[in-house]
Design a protein around this motif. Sequence first.
Motif, mmCIF file in Angstrom:
data_model
loop_
_atom_site.group_PDB
_atom_site.id
_atom_site.type_symbol
_atom_site.label_atom_id
_atom_site.label_comp_id
_atom_site.label_asym_id
_atom_site.label_seq_id
_atom_site.Cartn_x
_atom_site.Cartn_y
_atom_site.Cartn_z
ATOM 1 N N LYS A 82 -39.796 -41.248 -85.160
ATOM 2 C CA LYS A 82 -39.338 -42.557 -84.675
ATOM 3 C C LYS A 82 -40.130 -43.819 -85.303
ATOM 4 O O LYS A 82 -39.575 -44.822 -85.347
ATOM 5 C CB LYS A 82 -39.554 -42.591 -83.236
ATOM 6 N N SER A 83 -41.393 -43.891 -85.038
ATOM 7 C CA SER A 83 -42.298 -45.021 -85.611
ATOM 8 C C SER A 83 -41.991 -45.333 -87.162
ATOM 9 O O SER A 83 -41.790 -46.474 -87.090
ATOM 10 C CB SER A 83 -43.768 -44.563 -85.373
ATOM 11 N N PHE A 84 -41.944 -44.414 -88.022
ATOM 12 C CA PHE A 84 -41.629 -44.876 -89.474
ATOM 13 C C PHE A 84 -39.971 -45.221 -89.338
ATOM 14 O O PHE A 84 -39.798 -46.256 -90.319
ATOM 15 C CB PHE A 84 -41.405 -43.482 -90.202
ATOM 16 N N SER A 85 -39.286 -44.862 -88.663
ATOM 17 C CA SER A 85 -37.774 -45.455 -88.764
ATOM 18 C C SER A 85 -37.759 -46.745 -88.087
ATOM 19 O O SER A 85 -37.162 -47.714 -88.648
ATOM 20 C CB SER A 85 -36.866 -44.470 -87.859
ATOM 21 N N LYS A 86 -38.817 -47.015 -87.160
ATOM 22 C CA LYS A 86 -38.811 -48.519 -86.236
ATOM 23 C C LYS A 86 -39.179 -49.600 -87.450
ATOM 24 O O LYS A 86 -38.666 -50.380 -87.489
ATOM 25 C CB LYS A 86 -39.666 -48.279 -85.232
ATOM 26 N N ASP A 87 -40.236 -48.908 -88.356
ATOM 27 C CA ASP A 87 -40.772 -49.766 -89.530
ATOM 28 C C ASP A 87 -40.211 -49.954 -90.537
ATOM 29 O O ASP A 87 -40.199 -50.895 -91.683
ATOM 30 C CB ASP A 87 -42.212 -49.446 -89.412
ATOM 31 N N ASN A 88 -39.032 -49.437 -90.694
ATOM 32 C CA ASN A 88 -38.211 -49.404 -92.102
ATOM 33 C C ASN A 88 -36.729 -49.316 -91.620
ATOM 34 O O ASN A 88 -36.201 -48.282 -91.194
ATOM 35 C CB ASN A 88 -38.391 -47.946 -92.560
ATOM 36 N N PRO A 89 -36.102 -50.575 -92.200
ATOM 37 C CA PRO A 89 -34.680 -50.880 -91.732
ATOM 38 C C PRO A 89 -33.730 -50.106 -92.226
ATOM 39 O O PRO A 89 -32.309 -49.668 -91.833
ATOM 40 C CB PRO A 89 -34.704 -52.342 -92.187
ATOM 41 N N LYS A 90 -33.915 -49.191 -93.351
ATOM 42 C CA LYS A 90 -33.051 -48.277 -93.964
ATOM 43 C C LYS A 90 -32.927 -46.907 -93.078
ATOM 44 O O LYS A 90 -32.058 -46.319 -93.529
ATOM 45 C CB LYS A 90 -33.228 -47.935 -95.478
ATOM 46 N N PHE A 91 -33.975 -46.801 -92.429
ATOM 47 C CA PHE A 91 -33.928 -45.412 -91.700
ATOM 48 C C PHE A 91 -33.559 -45.393 -90.343
ATOM 49 O O PHE A 91 -33.642 -46.330 -89.447
ATOM 50 C CB PHE A 91 -35.775 -44.898 -91.534
ATOM 51 N N PHE A 92 -32.745 -44.405 -89.986
ATOM 52 C CA PHE A 92 -32.090 -44.185 -88.643
ATOM 53 C C PHE A 92 -32.465 -42.939 -88.042
ATOM 54 O O PHE A 92 -32.577 -41.956 -88.951
ATOM 55 C CB PHE A 92 -30.647 -44.297 -88.526
ATOM 56 N N VAL A 93 -32.624 -42.699 -86.707
ATOM 57 C CA VAL A 93 -32.888 -41.289 -86.239
ATOM 58 C C VAL A 93 -31.796 -40.709 -85.323
ATOM 59 O O VAL A 93 -31.330 -41.600 -84.512
ATOM 60 C CB VAL A 93 -34.331 -41.363 -85.532
ATOM 61 N N VAL A 94 -31.390 -39.534 -85.402
ATOM 62 C CA VAL A 94 -30.686 -38.809 -84.397
ATOM 63 C C VAL A 94 -31.547 -38.087 -83.654
ATOM 64 O O VAL A 94 -32.537 -37.293 -84.278
ATOM 65 C CB VAL A 94 -29.577 -37.871 -85.242
ATOM 66 N N ASP A 95 -31.572 -37.989 -82.271
ATOM 67 C CA ASP A 95 -32.353 -37.418 -81.448
ATOM 68 C C ASP A 95 -31.797 -36.187 -80.989
ATOM 69 O O ASP A 95 -30.840 -36.021 -80.111
ATOM 70 C CB ASP A 95 -32.977 -38.135 -80.126
ATOM 71 N N TRP A 96 -32.400 -34.894 -81.588
ATOM 72 C CA TRP A 96 -31.549 -33.611 -81.244
ATOM 73 C C TRP A 96 -31.863 -33.214 -80.086
ATOM 74 O O TRP A 96 -31.140 -32.759 -79.321
ATOM 75 C CB TRP A 96 -32.191 -32.805 -82.284
#
Length: 651
Positions: free
Chosen positions: A230-244
Amino acid sequence: MTLFEVLRSHYPNLTFDQINISFNDLGIDSYDLLEFRLVLEESFNLEFPEDIWNEFRSFKEIEIYYNNLRENNHISISSGYILDEKEISNGKISKKIDITLLRNYSAEIIGKPLKQALFNVDIDSELTVGEYNSIGQEVFSLQSSLYMSPPDFLVLSIMLDTIAPNYRSADWDIKYLENELLHYFTFVSEHLPSVIIVNTFIDNMYSEPYLTPDENSIEFKIEQVNSLIKSFSKDNPKFFVVDWNRILRVLGEERCLDLRYWYLHKIPFKSEFFEQYAEEIVKIIQVSIGMTKKCLILDCDETLWGGILGEVGLQGIELHPEEYPGSVYFAFQRGLLQLFERGILLCLCSKNNELDVLEVLDSHPYSLIRKTHLSTWKINWDDKVKSILDIVNELNISLDSCVFVDDSPFECEVVKKFLPEIVVYQVPKKLYNYPDLLQKKEVWGNVSYTFEDKNRTKMYQDEWKRTEYKKQFYCLDDFLESLNLKAFIHIANTHEIPRIFQLNQKTNQFNLTTFRFNLDEIQKKTEDNNSAIFTLSVEDKFGALGIVGVFFASKKDNIGKIENLLISCRALGRRLEYVFVNHCMKHLELKWNVQEWFAEYCFTKKNQQVSDFWENFGFQIVNQTKMNKIYKMKTEDRIYFYYEFVEIIEE
């Protein structure tokens, strides 16, 4: 691969100013063009109609045709896949995208629900599912199909059991897994322009109930890994997370997990989980390509509160944090505040007495929604279709960006019939389902939340004040001089990239070329010494408008090229566009020693108001077609604009 990259790979000696020169003058014959056409069609999986191809006289005309397809949503956002003509003509599909899913478990079953979920929101898709457990081979090989033909969206679907089979062991060290994930994420983000969707790992289902998880427990370690994702995604605008884990919480273990098929066929999930997973992926895709809602139009009686205000009065309506059914409406209003904080415009459309409704908003002790939260309202006895159209016109937004909520089945059906672009929801009969209705059903907002998003309602309120204030003046210059306009102009910084991306994707009227740069391209331009992006922010006596303008330019030797100019419609009518362009060109002429400028206007249905804009600065047309105009100008021929009522602040 972009169109320009295909062009440069086929004609490596071609310079950017030569794309405007005719094929004959470049010495390119029909056989060579046929070979180039085949390369284009193969690269982008499209087919040029014969009659259209024969009309092309330069590479620029091919580029314009291609960009118009993208502008009209007939081509995907990066890779260029074109829609089937029948799908376009019947209006069922508005966009097409290319998706690659890399996985380390048997995930083929997601294909059908994913394509169906996309189709339901008018998106056609081409889905490629990688080989089982081949993520590393695909991600770390620049010769793989992933990089040779980049998708619009990359889904990295990873099971913890496969990537870290020893995770249940007492001596499991998460450092190796964290380093592996970071290696995946960093490499793919640096080498791929795609939007990247990753998932969290499912928590340990059966921990010891009487033990508090410590740093050595499986639960704690999985939580640490998920925090890293989640932290990596927050700092990288191209990344998104689906929370399983969220999907698991919503559906429950019995409807999600399939241990039998996991051990037999490496299929860990049941169909309901895959369907919900697909829905979450689609929401991310919608946000990424701007298919989101930004305005919520609400009825009042039995919608914002319970009861009929005109019958029961202020004290009789049902709105209370504890007492049912008022507690349902209170919870619904709490959800509205969350949308407001995300920059969603809240509006009222009610057949009611205006003063009575405003009294509720001002005075009711449990009304969370106040007048300050509203962008506008139409509280009268007019037809609701008319009132909604008035709201849309006043805010200068499109119908398809709006959602309407009402308790009346009649009103809902009328709006559906006469304004089919608007999504309509009726207050559910099972009232306890009401508070979460909008969050469950719709996708709101943008990729990231900018200053402009957080202050959008105030900006619309300020604009209303300006409009009323303007009525006092007979002369436009007198009005502008009284505003105390300040223009803040500077080279874009990394914090402004999300807002630049928003304007680049959404501005249609004052958009000279309608070229749509993705986040990765914008980022690279800010780092390239041969490119420049300027931003324009504005404020006046009524408040700040935020970033309302973007200027893109590039150079080769002593030649400068204006790649695009964007001005938000909120800033028009103040002559700021002339001040902005003047300042940017002057700055670059000194910095780059520019001797000559090129600029361009590309025709669309929405930007005809700026068709002659460059001519105001002294640009001369050197090539013109039905689709575009190419301009050229010596720096000494540039016409300067200066307005005393605008204070320029160079930051």
